[in-house]
Design a protein around this motif. Structure first.
Motif, PDB file in Angstrom:
ATOM      1  N   LEU A 117     -21.837 -25.171  -6.644  1.00 27.84           N
ATOM      2  CA  LEU A 117     -22.868 -24.520  -7.459  1.00 27.84           C
ATOM      3  C   LEU A 117     -23.508 -23.367  -6.705  1.00 27.84           C
ATOM      4  N   ILE A 173     -22.105 -21.604  -4.318  1.00 25.73           N
ATOM      5  CA  ILE A 173     -21.130 -20.497  -4.241  1.00 25.73           C
ATOM      6  C   ILE A 173     -21.126 -19.714  -5.545  1.00 25.73           C
ATOM      7  N   LEU A 174     -21.081 -20.458  -6.658  1.00 22.83           N
ATOM      8  CA  LEU A 174     -21.064 -19.774  -7.958  1.00 22.83           C
ATOM      9  C   LEU A 174     -22.354 -18.980  -8.177  1.00 22.83           C
ATOM     10  N   LEU A 231     -22.388 -15.855  -6.103  1.00 22.94           N
ATOM     11  CA  LEU A 231     -21.458 -14.855  -6.634  1.00 22.94           C
ATOM     12  C   LEU A 231     -22.013 -14.195  -7.896  1.00 22.94           C
ATOM     13  N   LEU A 232     -22.608 -15.026  -8.757  1.00 25.83           N
ATOM     14  CA  LEU A 232     -23.118 -14.481 -10.007  1.00 25.83           C
ATOM     15  C   LEU A 232     -24.330 -13.580  -9.779  1.00 25.83           C
ATOM     16  N   TRP A 250     -24.728 -11.770  -7.218  1.00 25.98           N
ATOM     17  CA  TRP A 250     -24.316 -10.742  -6.273  1.00 25.98           C
ATOM     18  C   TRP A 250     -24.532  -9.345  -6.857  1.00 25.98           C
ATOM     19  N   PHE A 305     -22.405  -7.952  -8.934  1.00 25.71           N
ATOM     20  CA  PHE A 305     -21.113  -7.436  -9.378  1.00 25.71           C
ATOM     21  C   PHE A 305     -20.893  -5.968  -9.031  1.00 25.71           C
TER      22      PHE A 305
END
Lengths: 622, 287
Positions: free
Chosen positions: B6, B8-9, B12-13, B15, B17
């Motif tokens: 969770l 990590i996700l 990343l989310l 971040w 993009f």
């Protein structure tokens, strides 16, 4: 129906059709005009259905062309040639299968995204699924729960053909016949009218069987309609109907029953029909965001009847009826380095089994009935950055019968060079209990790791090798619930074609143990071998294929000696000759010699495998 | 572990993009050596920071158009006929093709599709036949479905060069051999087109025999036919065509309209000669 399909095929064949571009003018065919075959050789670096940079899982893909080259009749025969899939072909509709040693109970079989496994014991009748309408099969070896939910052992995902994008219909018709009344007639028709694409197929397969009371007869009908939304996406409707009947064989009853029964041998018949349907939308909401919605439904009716061999009196009746419906919604968001996929699945399943057994034995509790509602929510991201890819994934499932499950996985790939890929994957998964029968099959869970390499660095050779280790807990084995440790490796290799000839190899080794006692377990195949010598010059083709499984069976089970024999390779020879290649059509004669050297491969002498036998046929495409 | 995944996700989310999407997506039919050479040539000259490649034979039937659209590249490079056929539905992104024969590009070129033709211009072959080999009557056997467009181009070039084309049609290899015998005494040179109906292992033996018996030189489109009796071949270099496609892509990425970039023939060609056949026919040709 078959005759009318053939008539349609021949009528269309001679009324003009678009050229067979796909078969006649592939890139390699074109380049062979310019270059010697040896100047073209690079070899495919992967068999993954996704780009190298994105596939951390251990995936094998089988394409329609490979299926055709096998002259196969059903999905079971195709899977029998895939390294890592163990198939016990028993004739007719009865087939046992496992994936890297994981029982069929842990393997999800999908066609168009609809589960073909039943709710009562998670078995799919893979020998009933025809292969003529298959575009490709993706086999995920290892837990795939973060994508699919209940899939502890892996997924066999069948993707059907799409409509051809030409106004003039195309299609094919094939007919083959062989010993013991074996017949297979299939036809397909496809095209596009305006924005509506259609793909239709149907056929019949029958055989008198190669063992006593093992005749079978199966029919299949399939339709796919695709409405194009132009650049925005498409709407798809499919309907798939499978109906079959087969004799399962002649079975001796346990000795303990003989004093109370008039005779000790029964025969068994299985009748099964399955109707599945899907309605799906693929829509591009924005340039970065795509939406997939799907509705699916399934009806199953399976009747198993056992009769006393001599008197014909009924010994046992089992009638299983199932209804399932579901929906899924999925959003794909591509931004920068990321491809994020999030969505949900809902499945409702209801099964009712009525069972009746010869009165002297008493009657089973009947009917048994159960319902399971499942909700699943998942999110994963694929981050591709230069030579590296990272894929974290998470899924939460809530079921009405078995409670909650969390699954997670983390995969990575590295392109070491243009010709070498390393992959590693960690995953946790689960398999749901079955609704009826054995309540011990609950809460089976697994964690697994897989690492592998795929390379073409060695001249003239494509090589894929992998190692895996997994621990599953609460796995039901012969009434016990065990912690199971499986470890092993697999190797697939293929040489570059040289004078249209190449070799292939598949080898899988599995060591399965009771993790608590370290005792080696039986009944999980320990070694499988697949060898092949292939030739294809696009007019003539041939393949000599050897297949061997060390089934690792105990000498007796439950005090009964099954007298398994599996010392031999089974060698098959497939031949094909494109006797006619025209602008608009082609015709191929094909031939298969099965078990050329009368090898023995069976886990139970009741299911002894057929000796050498032959079949041949004609396939027309236009 | 759930918490780790969770986290990590979530990281990343959140971040943000960064827009590091591939500038160019390359769709390639198969992993064949000439395609690989064209791809690497393209990368040499296109001057793009990031390239993502989809190889159709690896993808095995997956929805490539969707994957390309999701990648949101600024340009798509189609390597080979199969690749161009798959991406031709993409209208919103410029598409540059390479290693595609003219028969497959005729319907594909449009407002967003352009590229490098695979074949040498007909004028180049006919100049070789007329000037280098001294033959004003050039024989061609072809299947209209395969190389009709090329023959049309050849007719116009022949008219300009004052060369007489002697054309025969053939729908299958046997007919090609029959038509070949009808050219006896009517042609000074035979020009082989890249036509799979006409050029096969079996028909090449007939062409070689015809050439020897009638002292008619055969000009081919690939050097592999020199060993099979052709006197000369004009070769193209996949790597160079890739570099040419890269330069075209660069211009488009810099703002040029794909529509304004008309398809180009290969910039570099190379004449290859089988000297023993030339000597036998009494011909002098320089490579």
């Amino acid at each position: 129906m078959v005759i009318s399909a053939l008539l349609v095929c021949f009528t269309l064949l001679f009324t003009g059709a678009p050229p067979l571009h796909a078969a006649e003018e592939s890139d390699s065919n074109l380049l062979e005009l310019y270059y010697e075959p040896s100047d073209l050789a690079v070899s495919a670096a992967t068999r993954s259905p996704r780009p190298l940079s994105r596939s951390a899982e251990d995936i094998t893909v089988v394409t329609a062309a490979e299926i055709e080259a096998q002259n196969a009749h059903n999905l079971a025969e195709v899977l029998n040639r895939v390294p890592g899939v163990q198939v016990d072909l028993r004739g007719g509709l009865v087939t046992d299968y496992s994936l890297l040693g994981s029982s069929f109970r842990h393997v999800l079989v999908l066609v168009d995204g609809v589960s073909m496994s039943n709710l009562s014991d998670n078995a799919a009748v893979i020998a009933q699924i025809p292969v003529g309408n298959i575009e490709r099969i993706e086999i995920v070896k290892g837990p795939a729960s973060t994508a699919w939910g209940s899939a502890l052992g892996g997924v066999i995902n069948v993707i059907t053909k799409s409509p051809r994008e030409t106004a003039i219909p195309g299609g094919s018709a094939s007919f083959s016949g062989g010993e013991r009344g074996t017949r297979d007639a299939q036809g397909e028709l496809t095209g596009t009218m305006g924005r509506l694409g259609y793909y239709l197929s149907g056929g019949n397969v029958r055989s008198d069987g190669f063992r006593p009371h093992n005749a079978s007869d199966s029919n299949n009908l399939y339709a796919k309609l695709l409405w194009s939304l132009r650049d925005k996406g498409s709407i798809r409707f499919t309907i798939n109907y499978l109906k079959g009947a087969a004799g399962e064989g002649v079975f001796p009853l346990p000795a303990r029953l003989l004093p109370i029964l008039s005779e000790g041998t029964v025969t068994s018949d299985l009748e099964t029909s399955r109707l599945t349907s899907t309605l799906a939308l693929n829509y591009h909401l924005t340039e970065r965001l795509a939406l997939d919605l799907a509705l699916k439904g399934s009806l199953l009716d399976a009747d198993s009847r056992r009769y006393f061999l001599t008197s014909g009196d009924t010994f046992q009746l089992v009638d299983n009826k199932e209804e399932a419906a579901g929906a899924s919604a999925l959003l794909t968001w591509r931004q920068g380095l990321h491809t994020v996929v999030g969505g949900m699945d809902f499945d409702h399943g209801h099964t009712k089994t009525s069972s009746d057994t010869f009165t002297l034995l008493g009657t089973f509790p009947a009917p048994s009935e159960g319902t399971n509602d499942k909700w699943g929510f998942f999110l994963n991201d694929t981050i591709a950055w230069e030579r590296f890819t990272l894929t974290p994934a998470l899924r939460y499932d809530r079921t009405s019968r078995d409670g909650e499950f969390w699954s997670q996985s983390l995969g990575a790939t590295v392109n070491l060079t243009d010709r070498t890929l390393l992959r590693a994957n960690y995953a946790r998964g689960y398999s749901l209990s079955t609704i009826n029968f054995d309540p011990a099959f609950t809460n089976e869970r697994i964690w697994a790791i897989h690492a592998g390499i795929e390379t073409t660095e060695i001249p003239f050779l494509w090589l894929k090798a992998g190692w895996f280790r997994n621990t599953a807990r609460d796995v039901a084995v012969n009434g016990e619930r065990l912690r199971l440790l499986k470890e092993g490796f697999e190797v697939e290799a293929r040489t570059t074609p040289f004078f249209d000839t190449w070799l292939s190899l598949g080898y899988v080794f599995i060591d399965a143990r009771n993790a608590d006692t370290d005792r080696r377990l039986q009944e999980i195949p320990r070694q499988t071998w697949d060898l092949g010598l292939h030739y294809d010059d696009r007019t003539f083709r041939g393949a000599l294929l050897g297949h061997y499984i060390w089934w690792n069976e105990p000498s007796t089970r439950g005090g009964i000696a099954f007298n398994a024999r599996y010392d031999d390779f089974i060698w098959d020879l497939n031949l094909g000759w494109k006797a006619y290649k025209g602008q608009n059509a082609e015709a191929e004669l094909f031939f298969t010699g099965h078990n050329l050297f009368n090898g023995r491969q069976y886990t139970n002498e009741i299911f002894v495998n057929p000796s050498r036998w032959f079949e041949g046929g004609l396939r027309i495409k236009w | 572990m759930n918490r780790l995944i969770l986290h990590i996700l979530a990281v990343l989310l959140l971040w943000g993009f960064p827009a590091f999407a591939a500038e160019v997506v390359v769709v390639q039919g198969e992993r064949l050596a000439p395609f690989e050479a064209a791809f690497h040539g393209f990368k040499d000259t296109a001057g793009v920071r990031s390239v993502e490649r989809f190889v159709l034979s690896d993808l095995r039937g997956a929805d490539v158009v969707r994957a390309v659209r999701e990648a949101r590249p600024r340009l798509v490079l189609a390597v080979g006929r199969d690749a161009l056929a798959r991406v031709r539905d993409i209208r919103e992104i410029p598409v540059v093709y390479v290693m595609v024969p003219p028969s497959a590009t005729a319907d594909a070129t449009g407002r967003n599709v352009t590229g490098i033709e695979m074949d040498v211009p007909a004028e180049r072959y006919l100049s070789l036949c007329g000037n280098g080999l001294g033959g004003k009557r050039v024989g061609i056997i072809y299947n209209p479905a395969k190389t009709g467009a090329l023959v049309q181009e050849a007719r116009q070039a022949a008219e300009r060069l004052g060369i007489t084309l002697v054309v025969r049609r053939a729908d299958d290899p046997r007919e090609a051999v029959r038509e070949l015998s009808s050219l006896k005494g009517k042609v000074d040179t035979l020009w082989l087109l890249p036509d799979p109906t006409v050029v096969t292992r079996d028909t090449m033996e007939s062409f070689a025999l015809f050439s020897q018996q009638n002292r008619v030189p055969v000009v081919a489109f690939a050097a592999k036919y020199l060993q099979q009796g052709a006197v000369a071949a004009i070769e193209v270099d996949p790597a160079d065509m890739g570099r040419q496609a890269g330069r075209m892509a660069r211009r488009i990425l810099d703002g040029a309209s794909p529509q304004a970039e008309t398809p180009e023939h290969p910039a570099k060609t190379r004449l290859k000669v089988n000297h023993s056949v030339a000597q036998h026919l009494g011909i002098t040709l320089k490579e």
